[in-house]
Motif scaffolding. Structure first.
Motif, PDB file in Angstrom:
ATOM      1  N   UNK B  13       0.793  -1.228   0.000  1.00 41.12           N
ATOM      2  CA  UNK B  13       0.000   0.000   0.000  1.00 41.12           C
ATOM      3  C   UNK B  13       0.834   1.292   0.000  1.00 41.12           C
ATOM      4  N   UNK B  15       3.403   2.171  -1.603  1.00 40.66           N
ATOM      5  CA  UNK B  15       4.072   2.542  -2.849  1.00 40.66           C
ATOM      6  C   UNK B  15       3.436   3.682  -3.629  1.00 40.66           C
ATOM      7  N   UNK B  16       2.106   3.627  -3.875  1.00 41.49           N
ATOM      8  CA  UNK B  16       1.534   4.747  -4.631  1.00 41.49           C
ATOM      9  C   UNK B  16       1.829   6.079  -3.971  1.00 41.49           C
ATOM     10  N   UNK B  19       5.509   7.068  -4.609  1.00 38.62           N
ATOM     11  CA  UNK B  19       5.701   7.601  -5.979  1.00 38.62           C
ATOM     12  C   UNK B  19       5.109   8.996  -6.096  1.00 38.62           C
ATOM     13  N   UNK B  20       3.904   9.161  -5.514  1.00 36.71           N
ATOM     14  CA  UNK B  20       3.243  10.451  -5.633  1.00 36.71           C
ATOM     15  C   UNK B  20       4.063  11.518  -4.918  1.00 36.71           C
ATOM     16  N   UNK B  22       7.228  11.503  -4.376  1.00 37.84           N
ATOM     17  CA  UNK B  22       8.428  11.769  -5.175  1.00 37.84           C
ATOM     18  C   UNK B  22       8.104  12.746  -6.305  1.00 37.84           C
ATOM     19  N   UNK B  23       6.961  12.534  -6.959  1.00 34.49           N
ATOM     20  CA  UNK B  23       6.551  13.424  -8.047  1.00 34.49           C
ATOM     21  C   UNK B  23       6.317  14.839  -7.552  1.00 34.49           C
ATOM     22  N   UNK B  24       5.628  14.971  -6.406  1.00 35.63           N
ATOM     23  CA  UNK B  24       5.319  16.298  -5.871  1.00 35.63           C
ATOM     24  C   UNK B  24       6.602  17.021  -5.458  1.00 35.63           C
ATOM     25  N   UNK B  26       9.605  16.570  -6.667  1.00 40.03           N
ATOM     26  CA  UNK B  26      10.278  16.989  -7.896  1.00 40.03           C
ATOM     27  C   UNK B  26       9.646  18.263  -8.463  1.00 40.03           C
ATOM     28  N   UNK B  27       8.303  18.294  -8.426  1.00 41.63           N
ATOM     29  CA  UNK B  27       7.599  19.455  -8.969  1.00 41.63           C
ATOM     30  C   UNK B  27       8.005  20.723  -8.242  1.00 41.63           C
ATOM     31  N   UNK B  29      10.578  21.307  -6.367  1.00 44.21           N
ATOM     32  CA  UNK B  29      11.991  21.615  -6.558  1.00 44.21           C
ATOM     33  C   UNK B  29      12.195  22.367  -7.869  1.00 44.21           C
ATOM     34  N   UNK B  30      11.570  21.838  -8.927  1.00 42.86           N
ATOM     35  CA  UNK B  30      11.755  22.468 -10.228  1.00 42.86           C
ATOM     36  C   UNK B  30      11.096  23.836 -10.288  1.00 42.86           C
ATOM     37  N   UNK B  31       9.955  23.966  -9.580  1.00 48.88           N
ATOM     38  CA  UNK B  31       9.272  25.243  -9.609  1.00 48.88           C
ATOM     39  C   UNK B  31      10.112  26.304  -8.911  1.00 48.88           C
ATOM     40  N   UNK B  33      13.326  26.385  -8.638  1.00 48.27           N
ATOM     41  CA  UNK B  33      14.440  26.759  -9.509  1.00 48.27           C
ATOM     42  C   UNK B  33      13.989  27.690 -10.622  1.00 48.27           C
ATOM     43  N   UNK B  34      12.815  27.373 -11.204  1.00 45.62           N
ATOM     44  CA  UNK B  34      12.307  28.229 -12.282  1.00 45.62           C
ATOM     45  C   UNK B  34      12.015  29.630 -11.783  1.00 45.62           C
TER      46      UNK B  34
END
Lengths: 520, 41, 164
Positions: B13, B15-16, B19-20, B22-24, B26-27, B29-31, B33-34
């Motif tokens: 259970x 895992x989802x 992953x989610x 990790x995605x958030x 990353x988002x 972090x990139x935002x 930087x931008x």
């Protein structure tokens, strides 16, 4: 003609009109058409690609496994949902550095350059296209079943009709494949899947009641080892299940699309967020539906029909028919792009480069169309005479691709001395082992999963075969050494490197080394 | 825990959500930087 | 010196250093030099006589004149003519008849992938130019570690160079 058939035809005609009107609109600027939907933004594109590319598997293959094995099936979903993230962090770094140094743009070009051999490229692309075709076959079977359900025709007739439509569409039209129409498919499918899942869970009384009901039928449905604990203690099976989708993508011979952008570009952060959340819904829900099927459809003859039948159970026939029509359309556009790629590789890389160097463009296009037709016919024969389950077919194709390429990729960055003879042996014997193991059902006799067997043999073949080849050139060994060590570039700079500039970087490096005195 | 055996629950259970997350991460972090980049221009 | 077609620099010296510097505060960046990389620009006109969905228009691509790698062009570039020292120009490695073939093959491939035509479409060459795209060569220094980058002076995209 029943209502469902009418809905299906109306849906397809609607897409055709949408597609044609769009292509008329872009009539004035072909380049906009060719650059393909870039104005949609990365998030829409990512979402569309993900949901349409695995449509046949997600609608029929995945739920069927969940229906048969229970919670064990979730292992496959985990690998699928997080595969790209794992991949990037484990193999990613070294391979990225390596492809920068080699100036390679696509996975197969990377292998060709690292192992300094054209035969590596040819073997790799052959393996890729043959097993990509197996994906298409899985989609064909799904198309046949969806059409069977919609039209009430027999499976064979529905299959021939479905594949016929797909081939005709691939070869002559492709108007539906405008990104917008794919986007329509994606929305219909995801809303459909989410809707059925929510309805199903409400009907059953939530996840807890779902599990309680499963346990009442057979408590082993809830274990991580499969129904009747079939895979008890076999961590190798579990690992294989997780890894199988994570590794496969490296074997895909996709050509990286390179745009010469004439203005500055922005980062694509949105796509990552959307796809990571999207994945969790779209990848796990079909398996949950498989569990719901165990309870609500105990007498189901064909496990692959779980989702279509649940759709008809919870929704009015019209909505279920729309959902199946969207599935059919998504299958068409996915098969079409894989078939196209197969045709291109066979006609350009095999026929034109090896068999007939002076072939005209018209002839090459003709050959590519004939190849697509042949793949379609073989697909129909396979799907009628020996219809494997969609799940088995997709796992088989992914397994063979993984077995052929995993050792080649890992050795490419972790071993300085890995050479072309070793890698050829490993790719061929890895693929062959998986095929023999699967066809001969040796996993039943030995208790070893075909993917694991293929992995072991391909490693051995690499070690043995490597002794007979000449070591890589000194230049290559140096590059491998360089890719190993930590790079001296600061993190924030490293993250935004544009890999599509690798060929230029390689040439500028060479230029500067030859002209160091001048440029200082 | 959803009537699942403990082993199944804890192994599958999370895992989802991992992953989610990790995605958030990353988002954002990139935002960040931008945004930094935009401010500097 | 050589007179060549080139593109106007968007990321000027100052801008490129500032952009990189903002990404990594603790690193010193300095411009070593600028190099001009040769590309062939091809514009073809494309025609399909299909009565239901006729298509016609122009498609453009560039071919890297050293490795022959194609790329689609998203906007017609504007060229200016400049005099540039030979030592900053990468020498062309491909003959013109080779690059035009590569461009044709690439466009056939892309067209048949994206538009899906039953037969080969008619494309004919409208114009072609040899042009040089300026790339900055930039040295960075962080904690005694030196590294070198090439930065596309138009898009701002960059890639490390494998030089000491």
């Amino acid at each position: 003609m029943n209502l469902d058939t009418i809905i299906f035809i109306v849906y397809m005609l609607g897409l055709l009109i949408l597609g044609i009107s769009f292509s008329r609109k872009v009539n004035d600027s072909v380049d906009e058409y060719i650059l393909g939907g870039r104005s949609l933004g990365p998030a829409v594109t990512a979402l569309t690609m993900q949901s349409t590319s695995m449509s046949g598997y997600m609608f029929m293959g995945g739920p069927a496994l969940a229906f048969q094995q229970g919670w064990y099936a979730i292992w496959y979903a985990i690998g699928d949902a997080g595969g790209s993230i794992i991949n990037l962090s484990v193999l990613g770094k070294r391979m990225r550095r390596m492809s920068e140094l080699l100036g390679a743009l696509s996975p197969i070009e990377y292998l060709e350059k690292r192992y300094e051999s054209v035969s590596v490229k040819i073997v790799a692309s052959l393996i890729s296209i043959v097993f990509l075709s197996a994906y298409v076959f899985a989609q064909f079977i799904a198309a046949g079943k969806a059409l069977e359900n919609l039209t009430g025709l027999s499976y064979e007739l529905a299959l021939i009709l479905g594949v016929g439509v797909i081939i005709a569409y691939t070869v002559t039209g492709g108007y539906l494949a405008v990104v917008w129409t794919d986007f329509v498919q994606a929305i219909v499918m995801v809303v459909g899947i989410a809707g059925i899942t929510i309805m199903g869970l409400i009907h059953i009384g939530g996840l807890s009641n779902l599990n309680a009901s499963l346990a009442a039928i057979d408590p082993t449905y809830l274990s991580i080892w499969g129904k009747d604990l079939a895979y008890y203690g076999q961590w190798g099976m579990v690992l294989g299940a997780i890894l199988i989708y994570a590794i496969t993508y490296m074997g895909l011979p996709h050509v990286v699309v390179r745009h010469m952008s004439m203005k500055s570009t922005k980062t694509v952060k949105g796509a990552i967020l959307v796809s990571s959340i999207w994945n969790q819904i779209f990848i796990f829900a079909p398996y949950i539906l498989g569990f719901i099927g165990i309870i609500l459809l105990p007498n189901l003859a064909d496990p692959e029909m779980v989702i279509p039948i649940l759709a008809y159970t919870f929704f009015p026939g019209i909505m279920a028919a729309i959902l199946l029509s969207a599935l059919m359309a998504a299958i068409m556009s996915t098969s079409d792009s894989i078939l196209m790629q197969t045709g291109t590789i066979l006609s350009r890389d095999i026929y034109q480069r090896l068999l007939n160097k002076n072939a005209s463009q018209k002839k090459v296009v003709l050959v590519s169309r004939l190849c697509i037709l042949t793949v379609g016919i073989i697909g129909i024969i396979v799907a009628i005479y020996q219809p494997p389950s969609i799940f088995a077919l997709v796992v088989f194709a992914s397994g063979v691709l993984g077995n052929s390429f995993m050792v080649a990729y890992v050795a490419s960055v972790y071993s300085k001395t890995a050479n072309k003879v070793g890698v050829l042996c490993s790719m061929i014997s890895g693929a062959a082992t998986n095929i023999i193991w699967t066809v001969g059902a040796l996993d039943v006799v030995t208790g070893i999963h075909p993917f694991l067997a293929g992995l072991i043999i391909s490693i051995l073949a690499m070690i043995i075969g490597n002794r007979f080849g000449t070591p890589p050139s000194e230049e290559m060994q140096e590059i491998v050494e360089k890719a190993k060590g930590p790079r001296k570039i600061p993190k924030n700079i490293e993250k935004h490197i544009s890999f599509d500039l690798s060929p230029e970087a390689k040439n500028i490096t060479e230029f500067m080394q030859g002209n160091m005195g001048l440029s200082k | 825990m959803f009537n699942l055996p403990a082993e199944t629950f804890w192994l599958l259970v999370p895992w989802p959500f991992i992953w989610m997350a990790a995605g958030v991460i990353m988002y954002f972090k990139m935002r960040k930087e931008d945004l930094q980049e935009e401010q500097s221009e | 010196m050589m007179e060549v077609k080139t593109q106007e620099i968007f990321f000027t010296e100052e801008k490129v250093i500032r952009t990189l510097g903002k990404k990594e505060v603790d690193t010193d960046f300095s411009i070593r030099n600028i190099v001009y990389y040769p590309y062939m620009f091809y514009e073809f006109s494309f025609k399909r006589g299909n009565p239901i969905t006729p298509l016609k228009g122009d498609v453009a691509c560039t071919i890297d004149a050293i490795s022959g790698i194609p790329a689609l062009v998203d906007k017609r570039p504007e060229f200016t003519t400049l005099k540039i020292a030979n030592k900053n120009i990468l020498p062309i490695q491909l003959e013109e008849n080779q690059t035009v073939e590569l461009a044709k093959e690439f466009l056939y491939r892309t067209i048949s992938k994206n538009i899906k035509v039953a037969t080969a479409p008619n494309i004919s060459l409208k114009q072609c130019h040899l042009f040089y795209r300026p790339y900055w060569i930039i040295d960075g220094k962080a904690n005694e570690h030196g590294f070198t980058l090439m930065v596309d002076s138009i898009s701002g995209k960059y890639h490390p160079l494998n030089v000491e």
